[in-house]
Design a protein around this motif. Structure first.
Motif, PDB file in Angstrom:
ATOM      1  N   UNK A   1      52.849 -40.482  -7.086  1.00 15.03           N
ATOM      2  CA  UNK A   1      53.405 -39.794  -5.923  1.00 15.03           C
ATOM      3  C   UNK A   1      52.364 -38.906  -5.243  1.00 15.03           C
ATOM      4  N   UNK A   2      52.573 -38.637  -3.976  1.00 12.91           N
ATOM      5  CA  UNK A   2      51.731 -37.706  -3.235  1.00 12.91           C
ATOM      6  C   UNK A   2      52.582 -36.481  -2.883  1.00 12.91           C
ATOM      7  N   UNK A   3      52.535 -35.450  -3.732  1.00  9.01           N
ATOM      8  CA  UNK A   3      53.371 -34.270  -3.476  1.00  9.01           C
ATOM      9  C   UNK A   3      52.741 -33.264  -2.510  1.00  9.01           C
ATOM     10  N   UNK A   4      51.649 -33.642  -1.844  1.00  8.25           N
ATOM     11  CA  UNK A   4      50.967 -32.719  -0.939  1.00  8.25           C
ATOM     12  C   UNK A   4      51.937 -32.124   0.068  1.00  8.25           C
ATOM     13  N   UNK A   5      51.978 -30.797   0.094  1.00  3.01           N
ATOM     14  CA  UNK A   5      52.845 -30.037   1.006  1.00  3.01           C
ATOM     15  C   UNK A   5      54.332 -30.348   0.822  1.00  3.01           C
ATOM     16  N   UNK A   6      54.698 -30.787  -0.351  1.00  4.94           N
ATOM     17  CA  UNK A   6      56.105 -31.036  -0.665  1.00  4.94           C
ATOM     18  C   UNK A   6      56.515 -30.149  -1.834  1.00  4.94           C
TER      19      UNK A   6
END
Length: 51
Positions: free
Chosen positions: A17-22
């Motif tokens: 997953x890409x949790x950047x800014x989430x």
């Protein structure tokens, strides 16, 4: 049968997953430094429930 639990499975679930800014929200079981680090190191934020 390969038995595991959620704590051991967590890194494999977060890795793709890409949790950047989430914000990743988990239950009390995942209130652990290494799991917070997995999310924060990828630029994400976390909310962990605490009992």
């Amino acid at each position: 049968m390969n038995k595991t639990n959620e704590i051991v499975a967590f890194p494999a679930l977060i890795e793709p997953l890409d949790p950047t800014s989430r914000v990743v929200i988990t239950d009390t079981m995942h209130t652990q430094k290494n799991q917070a680090g997995l999310i924060a190191d990828k630029g994400g934020h976390f909310v962990f429930g605490v009992k």
